[in-house]
Design a protein around this motif. Structure first.
Motif, PDB file in Angstrom:
ATOM      1  N   ALA B 202      17.573   9.856  -6.567  1.00  0.00           N
ATOM      2  CA  ALA B 202      16.870   9.080  -5.541  1.00  0.00           C
ATOM      3  C   ALA B 202      15.680   8.340  -6.137  1.00  0.00           C
ATOM      4  N   ASP B 204      12.064   7.431  -5.774  1.00  0.00           N
ATOM      5  CA  ASP B 204      10.991   7.997  -4.951  1.00  0.00           C
ATOM      6  C   ASP B 204       9.627   7.483  -5.390  1.00  0.00           C
ATOM      7  N   ARG B 209       6.399  10.469   2.291  1.00  0.00           N
ATOM      8  CA  ARG B 209       7.425  10.315   3.330  1.00  0.00           C
ATOM      9  C   ARG B 209       6.782  10.574   4.668  1.00  0.00           C
ATOM     10  N   THR B 319      21.515   3.677  -3.154  1.00  0.00           N
ATOM     11  CA  THR B 319      20.539   3.262  -4.168  1.00  0.00           C
ATOM     12  C   THR B 319      20.031   1.849  -3.880  1.00  0.00           C
ATOM     13  N   GLU B 322      17.586   2.130  -1.046  1.00  0.00           N
ATOM     14  CA  GLU B 322      16.274   2.621  -1.477  1.00  0.00           C
ATOM     15  C   GLU B 322      15.483   1.518  -2.183  1.00  0.00           C
ATOM     16  N   TYR B 323      16.198   0.697  -2.918  1.00  0.00           N
ATOM     17  CA  TYR B 323      15.539  -0.382  -3.652  1.00  0.00           C
ATOM     18  C   TYR B 323      14.845  -1.346  -2.692  1.00  0.00           C
ATOM     19  N   ARG B 325      13.971  -0.708   0.336  1.00  0.00           N
ATOM     20  CA  ARG B 325      12.907   0.015   1.030  1.00  0.00           C
ATOM     21  C   ARG B 325      11.606  -0.056   0.239  1.00  0.00           C
ATOM     22  N   GLN B 326      11.733  -0.046  -1.081  1.00  0.00           N
ATOM     23  CA  GLN B 326      10.541  -0.108  -1.937  1.00  0.00           C
ATOM     24  C   GLN B 326       9.779  -1.429  -1.769  1.00  0.00           C
ATOM     25  N   ARG B 375      18.322  11.175   1.408  1.00  0.00           N
ATOM     26  CA  ARG B 375      17.804   9.964   0.765  1.00  0.00           C
ATOM     27  C   ARG B 375      17.335   8.945   1.796  1.00  0.00           C
ATOM     28  N   LEU B 389      14.601   3.636   5.276  1.00  0.00           N
ATOM     29  CA  LEU B 389      16.043   3.592   5.044  1.00  0.00           C
ATOM     30  C   LEU B 389      16.681   4.540   6.051  1.00  0.00           C
TER      31      LEU B 389
END
Ligand SMILES: Nc1ncnc2c1ncn2[C@@H]1O[C@H](COP(=O)(O)OP(=O)(O)OP(=O)(O)O)[C@@H](O)[C@H]1O
Ligand SMILES: [Mg+2]
Lengths: 440, 571
Positions: B202, B204, B209, B319, B322-323, B325-326, B375, B389
């Motif tokens: 993940a 992070d 969070r 993945t 998550e990208y 979300r960053q 995740r 996410l």
């Protein structure tokens, strides 16, 4: 010249293990035994132990029989000459025609790139109202007939095949009763369809392993025709026999079963075949119509269950009729908006009323009082079953829609059917015509 | 990177056993060499000097003693501008470009770069020389369609680094360096716009969070009103075949109020993906006025594509989620179906001859499912922005029976459960979410007290319905009968929603609040109905009125006219 091996070190079920080297996974071999020559295919390799499934079965194979590897995988030859021909599961002619030769293509090839598929858009007309009106069949659809043994599923399959406007029919029989094989061949023949038909037939009397090859042989041929721009209809009956053949091999190979003895990859194996149905962007199409018999009329049995998760709907055959509930064509909305403007409305209204009728029938069976509305529903249900559901009804879509309006008008008031006013004005028959336009 | 060699010693379906002579890494990528093709594989078990590899392709043609090259890195995806609008397979191969190269069929052993190396992106720096950065810090941005795509410091940076140089505003390609950064102990690193990240780990690079409390509006009434989901939350949609899981996800992918949607078509029909990828480029996203495709990434590993890549596909999708979300965006990942991924695990577990659990699923099924849904999340980034996410997965239980391992393992970890029932789909009551069995732990954006009242009504209606099956309508009191009719009314006009009607398919929150208030009014009103036939007729007509109200454009003349008719009826 390829090497010949004569050391069969294990025989279990229809799988033999040979000590050999330099063998490729999936490669074909010929096994020469006292019973004759059979093809076999490599299904697992562990250092020099090569496991092969023998198409003709392992019965009669001796530990010192000769095994010769052929250096290629299972394949089928392709040309327009295939039309009108009948073969068995491993491609040996069942008719008196010549053996397959040249222009080889491997079976079970890679899947179509999703980017090269298009959204299906053509209706396949069958003349069966339960299909055309309620669960429209669409070119490139993959759809099984779910049925218990004893229902006329093969007749239904043959009838749809004869009425569908397609260029080529590829027929795959698996575990077919010999009589059924003859039935199909004769039907295709008398209707003049044999000339646009290729048949791969495995009968109940043939070795089980050959059954496994039938769908791949059919679909490889179908794909070739489709790439030439042809609209192909593939008929596969009965896929439950195919699944059972897989189960047998899996158990022989000591795989851990997942559900009632079936291997864990049943879904993937069935999907690999059904997903060959396609409408190519810039070429022809393959429509797959299959039969899945349901052991014990149990739709949660692993074979119909996994099939339902793969296909684009199903026709549910019961008591000689296509059931409106449980049957589903998931692609119908791609085409039924473009047929006639009352098509969707009629489809929904008729089914809702029929569902209400079923509830009333249950109430009636329990001995409850029938209201005036209940009586109307019962009459409606009777007419619906008689004029729409009976399999012998054979009318074009437009006449079937007209007939639906007639049934509604014979049973209900305009205000009771919850159809938009505009639609009612256009289609509601002014005087209800009793029995006048009934089925041919 | 040097590749270490190995040799195949056994082949069993899509698993090969390889003898190696140096060292291997668990989950390392390797390539089985078949003539001029190299088949991508992943190490999944090591025993002594032999490794078991799952091959992401058909293994036909491979032989014992064929060479295997270990690549030294874990299975990874490329992250950078240009992911949006794309259609990838489970290993992030761009399918349209693959079609240009290989034609109609997929070709094993062909792997293309996920991101174009030619496209020029207009880079604008967000940091200057001397600034301190850490993993995930925004170094600059490029416009990607409607988004400011942030170019981030590598996610594997440890501690604080200093920017020693950064390029000026201007166009560059994804792999040209945009910055150089240095660590406290003097190491330096060049940073390009593209970075690779191992899919099973993940990302992070955030500060913390947060609890998922902000509602995610799907515009599906039964979900938003009764079983809501939150940004950063998780939910699952189990249901038998044909119950409407995919249609529900398709509708959600169009109308959900999020920035980015990632569709993971995992082991399901190719045809369903084709609908999305052919239609989205022509559908307008009402939030932005641009096409839906511009906010979408499709990961497509359909049922006839190689099974091992199916397992990879959900990780590839998460993945990429998550990208984005960053970057401080709200991302929704829709996975259809997680059962196919679980089955891929089962197939491989069988080949590894592991001790099977229930229905032959491996013992680690539960922990794999849990760590996948974990995740998801709403996060606060180091820079202060927040992103989320959300993960929604369908489950396809064998025989439609929810008492099976995948459904049960999923229910343990998700925050909302939208269970589809065969009875509802057979009765064409779409979406077929069972209102009596489903649940959500997330907060509601609609008057909670009214919702509770409606829930009780549904329960009471269902009880009366059960009772009527025994004693008949004649044995039921008018009061009870009216309760039953009210529940049916609520079901017909509010819970059911026509996915194929352009207006009804999506009910914005404001409209839901408005309409639900009206529906609640009906539920609470005591109508003076003396006999059952009159009651039935009354509710039938009311239902009909509401059903013409639903497809009327919000606040249009039609809408107002029908509302007046409704008011007149219930006054
Ligand atoms: N909201 C809806 N409105 C109208 N029809 C629907 C709706 N949802 C589903 N359907 C009908 O049900 C059919 C099956 O739905 P869907 O493909 O979503 O099922 P599924 O649960 O994904 O099945 P599977 O598990 O086999 O993939 C659709 O093709 C459509 O005809
Ligand atoms: Mg689905």
């Amino acid at each position: 010249m390829r090497k010949v091996y004569t050391r069969v070190i294990q025989i279990a079920g229809n799988v033999i293990t040979v000590s050999a080297s330099g063998v490729a996974n999936g490669e074909l071999a010929e096994v020469y035994s006292q019973r004759g020559t059979s093809l076999a295919q490599v299904i697992r390799i562990q250092s020099d132990r090569v496991a092969l499934q023998v198409f003709a079965g392992a019965r009669g194979i001796a530990t010192n029989d000769e095994v010769r590897f052929l250096g290629h995988e299972m394949r089928v030859s392709f040309s327009a000459d295939l039309l009108g021909r009948v073969f068995d599961g491993s491609g040996v002619p069942r008719d008196r025609g010549p053996a397959l030769s040249g222009n080889w293509t491997e079976i079970g090839g890679p899947s179509v790139n999703p980017a090269k598929r298009i959204i299906p858009r053509h209706m396949v007309r069958t003349g069966i109202p339960m299909i055309d009106v309620f669960n429209t069949l669409v070119e490139s659809q993959k759809l099984p007939i779910f049925s218990v043994a004893g229902e006329p599923y093969n007749e239904l399959l043959a009838r749809i095949a004869m009425q569908a406007e397609v260029d080529v029919i590829v027929f795959g029989g698996m575990g077919l009763k010999y009589d059924d094989y003859l039935y199909f061949r004769d039907t295709f023949d008398t209707q003049g369809a044999l000339v646009r038909c290729v048949m791969f037939v495995h009968t109940a009397a043939d070795p089980v392993v050959e059954c496994l090859l039938v769908p791949d042989m059919c679909l490889a041929v179908a794909e070739k025709f489709a790439l030439e721009g042809k609209r192909v209809l593939a008929l596969l009956t009965d896929m439950t026999n195919f699944a059972d053949a897989m189960k047998e091999i899996a158990i022989t190979m000591e795989q851990v079963p997942s559900n009632r003895g079936y291997p864990g990859d049943l879904y993937s194996k069935l999907a690999a075949r059904y997903e060959k149905a396609v409408d190519f962007d810039g070429a022809g199409s393959i429509t797959i119509l299959a039969v899945t018999t349901m052991p014990g009329d149990d739709v949660t049995h692993p074979v119909p269950d996994n099939t339902g998760y793969i296909t684009e709907g199903q026709f549910y055959l019961r008591n000689g009729r296509i059931e409106p509930f449980g049957s589903l064509s998931r692609l119908k909305q791609q085409v039924n908006g473009k047929t006639r403007d009352d098509h969707r409305t009629i489809m929904n209204t008729m089914i809702q009323l029929y569902a209400a009728c079923r509830e009333t029938q249950e109430k009636q069976a329990m001995g409850f009082q029938m209201s005036a509305w209940d009586t109307k529903l019962l009459k409606y249900g009777g007419l619906f079953e008689q004029r729409m559901m009976t399999l012998s009804v054979n009318i074009p879509l437009e006449r079937a829609l007209d007939e639906c309006w007639n049934i509604l008008a014979e049973c209900f008031e305009k205000s009771e059917v919850s159809i938009k006013a505009g639609m009612l004005d256009e289609y509601w028959p002014e005087k209800s015509r009793p029995a006048g336009g009934s089925a041919a | 990177m040097t590749s270490k060699p190995g040799r195949i010693v056994a082949i069993n379906g899509n698993m090969i056993t390889v003898q190696f002579d140096d060292h291997v890494i668990q989950n390392e990528v390797a390539f089985a060499v078949l003539g001029d093709q190299r088949l991508k594989s992943e190490v999944i078990r090591v025993r002594g000097m032999q490794a078991d590899l799952q091959v992401f392709e058909e293994t036909n043609g491979l032989r014992v003693n064929d060479a295997v090259e270990f690549a030294g890195n874990l299975l990874s995806v490329e992250l950078g501008p240009g992911l949006l609008t794309q259609v990838f397979d489970g290993l992030q191969n761009p399918l349209p470009r693959l079609a240009e190269e290989c034609g109609f069929f997929l070709k094993r052993g062909t792997y293309l770069k996920a991101l174009s190396r030619e496209t020029q992106w207009e880079f604008t720096p967000l940091v200057k020389q001397g600034d301190t950065v850490r993993a995930g810090s925004w170094l600059g941005s490029v416009p990607e369609g409607i988004f400011e795509h942030k170019i981030m410091a590598p996610f594997d940076l440890a501690g604080a680094w200093t920017v020693t140089s950064i390029v000026d505003k201007g166009a560059c390609t994804v792999d040209s360096p945009v910055a150089v950064i240095a660590s406290a102990d003097g190491r330096t690193r060049e940073v390009a716009m593209v970075q690779e990240w191992p899919v099973k780990i993940a990302i992070d690079a955030y500060a913390e969070r947060q609890r998922p409390v902000e509602p995610l509006t799907t515009k599906c009434r039964i979900i938003d009103t009764f079983f809501p989901i939150s940004r950063g939350g998780t939910y699952c949609i189990p249901g038998p075949f044909g119950a409407g899981k995919t249609v529900l996800q398709q509708v959600t992918s169009r109308y959900a109020d999020v920035d980015i949607v990632i569709i993971a078509a995992c082991g399901e029909r190719a045809g369903e993906v084709v609908e999305t990828l052919r239609e989205f480029p022509h559908l307008e996203d009402p939030r932005t006025g641009r096409t839906l495709m511009e906010r979408t990434v499709i990961i497509c590993n359909t049922s006839s594509m190689p099974v091992a890549a199916r397992e990879a596909s959900v990780y590839t999708a998460v993945t990429i989620g998550e990208y984005y979300r960053q970057m401080g965006l709200n991302v929704l990942l829709l996975a259809d179906s997680t059962s196919r991924w679980a089955q891929a695990l089962r197939e491989m577990s069988g080949r590894l001859e592991e001790i099977p659990g229930e229905e032959a699923f491996p013992a680690y099924l539960e922990s794999r499912i849990a760590s996948f849904y974990e995740r998801a999340g709403a996060v606060k980034l180091h820079g202060g922005a927040s992103g989320s996410l959300t993960i929604g997965g369908t489950v396809s239980p064998a025989g439609g029976n929810f008492e099976e391992p995948v459904t049960q393992a999923t229910l343990k970890v998700v925050g909302a459960f939208h269970g589809l029932s065969r009875e509802r789909s057979d009765a064409r009551r779409y979406p077929a979410i069972n209102p009596l069995e489903s649940w959500s732990k997330y907060p509601n954006a609609i008057d909670e007290e009214a919702v509770q009242f409606a829930r009780v009504m549904l329960m009471r209606g269902s009880e009366v319905n059960q009772m009527m099956k025994v004693v008949g309508e004649e044995g039921t009191s008018v009061d009870d009968f009216v309760a039953y009719l009210k529940a049916e009314f609520l079901d017909a006009v509010y819970l059911q929603q026509d996915a194929f009607d352009t207006v009804d398919a999506a009910t914005p929150l404001e409209r839901q609040q408005y309409v639900f208030a009206k529906v609640s009014e009906v539920l609470r009103t005591h109508f003076d109905l003396k006999e059952k036939d009159a009651a039935r007729r009354f509710f039938l007509e009311l239902t009909q009125l509401f059903k013409t109200w639903n497809p009327a454009e919000w606040e249009s003349d039609d809408f107002k006219r029908i509302e007046q008719q409704i008011n007149a009826r219930i006054a």
